[in-house]
Scaffold this motif. Structure first.
Motif, PDB file in Angstrom:
ATOM      1  N   GLY A  53       1.246  -0.939   0.422  1.00  0.00           N
ATOM      2  CA  GLY A  53       0.369  -0.619   0.109  1.00  0.00           C
ATOM      3  C   GLY A  53       1.105   1.288  -0.228  1.00  0.00           C
ATOM      4  O   GLY A  53       0.534   2.358   0.106  1.00  0.00           O
ATOM      5  N   VAL A  54       1.586   1.329  -0.245  1.00  0.00           N
ATOM      6  CA  VAL A  54       3.235   2.455   0.160  1.00  0.00           C
ATOM      7  C   VAL A  54       2.435   3.509  -0.781  1.00  0.00           C
ATOM      8  O   VAL A  54       2.065   3.287  -2.654  1.00  0.00           O
ATOM      9  CB  VAL A  54       4.174   1.663   0.059  1.00  0.00           C
ATOM     10  CG1 VAL A  54       4.923   1.610  -1.043  1.00  0.00           C
ATOM     11  CG2 VAL A  54       5.211   3.033  -0.092  1.00  0.00           C
ATOM     12  N   ARG A  55       2.421   4.338  -0.426  1.00  0.00           N
ATOM     13  CA  ARG A  55       1.802   5.603  -0.829  1.00  0.00           C
ATOM     14  C   ARG A  55       2.056   6.852  -0.950  1.00  0.00           C
ATOM     15  O   ARG A  55       2.868   7.160   0.010  1.00  0.00           O
ATOM     16  CB  ARG A  55       0.189   6.349  -1.592  1.00  0.00           C
ATOM     17  CG  ARG A  55      -0.108   5.898   0.108  1.00  0.00           C
ATOM     18  CD  ARG A  55      -2.132   5.621   0.710  1.00  0.00           C
ATOM     19  NE  ARG A  55      -2.503   6.145   2.059  1.00  0.00           N
ATOM     20  CZ  ARG A  55      -3.476   5.005   2.112  1.00  0.00           C
ATOM     21  NH1 ARG A  55      -4.250   4.334   1.384  1.00  0.00           N
ATOM     22  NH2 ARG A  55      -3.197   5.304   3.299  1.00  0.00           N
ATOM     23  N   SER A  56       2.114   8.239  -1.441  1.00  0.00           N
ATOM     24  CA  SER A  56       2.342   9.050  -1.290  1.00  0.00           C
ATOM     25  C   SER A  56       1.327   9.968   0.002  1.00  0.00           C
ATOM     26  O   SER A  56       0.471   9.745   0.128  1.00  0.00           O
ATOM     27  CB  SER A  56       1.766  10.482  -2.849  1.00  0.00           C
ATOM     28  OG  SER A  56       0.540  10.420  -2.834  1.00  0.00           O
ATOM     29  N   ALA A 177      -1.276 -13.380   3.468  1.00  0.00           N
ATOM     30  CA  ALA A 177      -3.026 -13.795   4.104  1.00  0.00           C
ATOM     31  C   ALA A 177      -3.659 -14.897   4.720  1.00  0.00           C
ATOM     32  O   ALA A 177      -2.535 -15.887   4.734  1.00  0.00           O
ATOM     33  CB  ALA A 177      -3.260 -14.516   2.292  1.00  0.00           C
ATOM     34  N   GLY A 178      -4.201 -14.728   5.816  1.00  0.00           N
ATOM     35  CA  GLY A 178      -5.269 -15.206   6.300  1.00  0.00           C
ATOM     36  C   GLY A 178      -4.840 -15.244   7.889  1.00  0.00           C
ATOM     37  O   GLY A 178      -5.008 -15.437   8.389  1.00  0.00           O
ATOM     38  N   LYS A 179      -3.405 -14.543   8.227  1.00  0.00           N
ATOM     39  CA  LYS A 179      -2.850 -14.009   9.298  1.00  0.00           C
ATOM     40  C   LYS A 179      -3.653 -13.025  10.251  1.00  0.00           C
ATOM     41  O   LYS A 179      -3.595 -12.003   9.647  1.00  0.00           O
ATOM     42  CB  LYS A 179      -1.335 -13.938   8.747  1.00  0.00           C
ATOM     43  CG  LYS A 179      -0.473 -15.045   8.225  1.00  0.00           C
ATOM     44  CD  LYS A 179      -0.327 -16.505   8.967  1.00  0.00           C
ATOM     45  CE  LYS A 179       0.039 -17.439   7.878  1.00  0.00           C
ATOM     46  NZ  LYS A 179       1.339 -16.605   7.904  1.00  0.00           N
ATOM     47  N   LYS A 180      -3.467 -13.474  11.588  1.00  0.00           N
ATOM     48  CA  LYS A 180      -3.524 -12.112  12.627  1.00  0.00           C
ATOM     49  C   LYS A 180      -2.245 -11.411  12.546  1.00  0.00           C
ATOM     50  O   LYS A 180      -1.638 -11.382  12.439  1.00  0.00           O
ATOM     51  CB  LYS A 180      -3.683 -12.609  13.759  1.00  0.00           C
ATOM     52  CG  LYS A 180      -5.315 -13.861  14.082  1.00  0.00           C
ATOM     53  CD  LYS A 180      -5.408 -14.034  15.139  1.00  0.00           C
ATOM     54  CE  LYS A 180      -4.512 -15.160  15.780  1.00  0.00           C
ATOM     55  NZ  LYS A 180      -4.171 -16.165  16.762  1.00  0.00           N
ATOM     56  N   ALA A 198      -5.663  -5.456   5.284  1.00  0.00           N
ATOM     57  CA  ALA A 198      -6.451  -6.026   5.961  1.00  0.00           C
ATOM     58  C   ALA A 198      -7.337  -7.084   4.832  1.00  0.00           C
ATOM     59  O   ALA A 198      -8.412  -7.473   4.596  1.00  0.00           O
ATOM     60  CB  ALA A 198      -7.727  -5.003   6.236  1.00  0.00           C
ATOM     61  N   GLU A 199      -7.384  -6.306   3.713  1.00  0.00           N
ATOM     62  CA  GLU A 199      -7.394  -7.244   2.121  1.00  0.00           C
ATOM     63  C   GLU A 199      -7.457  -8.510   1.977  1.00  0.00           C
ATOM     64  O   GLU A 199      -8.500  -9.075   1.989  1.00  0.00           O
ATOM     65  CB  GLU A 199      -7.008  -6.648   0.516  1.00  0.00           C
ATOM     66  CG  GLU A 199      -7.344  -4.888   0.418  1.00  0.00           C
ATOM     67  CD  GLU A 199      -6.548  -4.462  -0.779  1.00  0.00           C
ATOM     68  OE1 GLU A 199      -5.914  -5.344  -0.896  1.00  0.00           O
ATOM     69  OE2 GLU A 199      -6.377  -3.098  -0.736  1.00  0.00           O
ATOM     70  N   GLY A 310     -14.863  -4.365   9.797  1.00  0.00           N
ATOM     71  CA  GLY A 310     -14.533  -5.331  11.010  1.00  0.00           C
ATOM     72  C   GLY A 310     -13.261  -6.009  10.539  1.00  0.00           C
ATOM     73  O   GLY A 310     -12.714  -6.797  11.376  1.00  0.00           O
ATOM     74  N   SER A 311     -12.413  -5.926   9.349  1.00  0.00           N
ATOM     75  CA  SER A 311     -10.990  -6.845   9.279  1.00  0.00           C
ATOM     76  C   SER A 311      -9.945  -6.373   9.327  1.00  0.00           C
ATOM     77  O   SER A 311      -8.720  -6.653   9.548  1.00  0.00           O
ATOM     78  CB  SER A 311     -11.484  -6.922   7.724  1.00  0.00           C
ATOM     79  OG  SER A 311     -10.829  -5.192   6.761  1.00  0.00           O
TER      80      SER A 311
END
Length: 483
Positions: A53-56, A177-180, A198-199, A310-311
């Motif tokens: 997700g790195v972004r300005s 993926a699927g991890k806490k 969270a995706e 809720g994610s």
């Protein structure tokens, strides 16, 4: 062997260094220059950070260059898109051919007798030390340590059975993926990571000691979209840039003059995004006023959407210790985690951690005083790019490079080989370099230069004021000494 000589040596091939190269070859075509870069690619921050997700965190209409307007409709851009923009800029202007990759500056020595710097570099390819000479040293290496981010001392970290990562060194093989996941921190990096993770993660918890001011903003500027429909693209982009400059200046001044009013506006925005059931007082009401630390931008409200689905969730507490399965908090609660991300900030680094000497005397940055936000007392023929803390970095980087070119042209015209900011008297009132309460500035306060209370010693956080002073003010202002 005779060391190679260039008129100007630029250190760093990120946003600032590429911009410096453009201005040097455009405004000082009679000066030779080279760019040295410690890493093996250009882009600086945008090549280093690879986390999801790195972004300005600034709009690209102002974070982009004045000489190459940002044309992508998405103004809050992803890191790879920004890196592509930088590579195109360097390639299209021939700047990439001036860059020496894998050259880390470790020491710079100024000789008044020769009126030049000798710069020693560690060459990554073979571990050898090489040196170059230059008439002017232009530091564009940013303000933080690329080697490592800030990592607090966590009690019991060695007991944790999961994986611990820092965003500055994101592992390519990390499967979440699927991890806490627990993300420690509440700044821009954490707010960026949470919705991206969270995706696909099982659940993401942002653990913060205290809240940060947040504001949602569309990633596509609707006013820019409207302007593009009715005006030529170049004019629309220029108007959008100035609109964003003026709006950011207005909002910053409003934060300083009416902090309570702005606080209410920001909290109302968060409340609207999260609904009446959210605990705004605990999780989203900071202990400080808006813009005493950098404001967190939430493009398209993605962070709030992750909480609403809720994610993701937010916990405001402090860590007592790590455990085998996660974290034990001071409230007595526990957080289970497969992966813990320490989004705890940066380590500041002045002048790229290079040792700087003037006629054999080591320069201690904390004992120098800022001049116009780019030079320091007692250090000849050296400029350092340091962008705004309350606006886009590139706004100040562009002005700094243009001023350096004016300075070089003045020296060429008058025959001067040295420009020096003189030392100030012992009774001159001084202040910290930056009046931000952010942790990374507070941790490095003893390493940073000071600033005065009046021009040209005061570090402006005002683009219009700097624009007038640096683009149109006299270079020979009675302060700078030429010889």
């Amino acid at each position: 062997m005779t060391e190679e000589f260039v008129d100007v040596l630029v250190v760093g091939a990120g946003l600032s260094g590429i911009g410096a190269g453009y201005h040097l070859q455009t405004l000082c075509p009679d000066r030779s220059y080279a760019i040295v870069e410690a890493r093996n690619d250009l882009g600086g921050t945008w090549d280093l950070f690879r986390y999801p997700g790195v972004r300005s965190d600034s709009d690209m209409h102002t974070l982009g260059y004045s000489f190459r307007p940002w044309t992508d409709p998405k103004a809050i851009a992803a890191g790879p898109t920004i890196l592509h923009y930088l590579r195109e800029t360097a390639r299209d202007n021939g700047i990439d051919r001036k860059i020496r990759f894998g050259h880390k500056v470790v020491r710079a020595d100024w000789s008044a007798q020769d009126a030049q710097w000798t710069v020693q570099m560690l060459r990554e390819s073979d571990g050898s030390t090489v040196s170059m000479r230059c008439g002017f040293l232009f530091m564009c290496s940013g303000y933080y340590d690329y080697a490592s981010g800030y990592q607090p001392e966590y009690p019991g970290l060695d007991r944790f059975g999961g994986r611990m990562v820092h965003p500055q060194k994101w592992p390519e093989d990390l499967d979440y993926a699927g991890k806490k996941i627990v993300v420690i921190g509440s700044g821009a990096t954490a707010v960026t990571l949470v919705p991206a993770l969270a995706e696909t993660a099982g659940h993401v918890t942002m653990l913060q000691r205290s809240p940060t001011w947040m504001a949602a903003r569309p990633s596509v500027d609707p006013i820019n979209t409207t302007l593009r429909r009715g005006l030529p693209l170049k004019m629309a982009l220029k108007l959008t840039r100035w609109k964003n400059v003026l709006l950011s200046m207005y909002f910053f001044r409003l934060c300083r003059r009416s902090p309570q009013r702005v606080s209410q506006l920001l909290l109302a925005g968060v409340r609207q995004a999260l609904g009446p059931k959210a605990d705004i007082a605990t999780h989203f009401t900071p202990r400080y006023n808006p813009w005493e630390q950098r404001l967190c931008l939430v493009p398209d409200g993605d962070f709030f959407q992750a909480l609403n689905t809720g994610s993701a969730s937010v916990v405001t507490d402090q860590i007592e210790s790590f455990t085998e399965t996660g974290l034990k908090l001071k409230s007595g609660a526990t957080l289970d985690a497969d992966i813990i991300v320490s989004a705890t900030g940066l380590n500041l680094s002045m002048l790229g951690k290079a040792a700087v000497y003037v006629d054999g005397q080591r320069v201690e940055p904390a004992r120098t005083v800022n001049y116009k936000g780019l030079m320091y007392t007692g250090v000849p023929n050296l400029a350092n790019t340091f962008g705004y803390t309350n606006a886009s970095w590139t706004l100040k980087a562009d002005l700094t490079a243009q001023y350096v070119c004016r300075l070089l042209n003045h020296m060429r015209k008058t025959g001067a080989r040295q420009c020096l900011v003189p030392e100030l008297g012992p009774d001159t009132p001084l202040q910290p370099w930056v009046d931000f309460s952010s942790g990374y500035f507070q941790r490095a306060a003893d390493q940073l230069p000071k600033q005065g209370t009046t021009k040209p010693w005061k570090l402006n956080q005002n683009y219009l004021s700097d624009l007038v002073a640096m683009r149109f003010g006299k270079v020979a202002d009675g302060v700078l000494r030429f010889s």
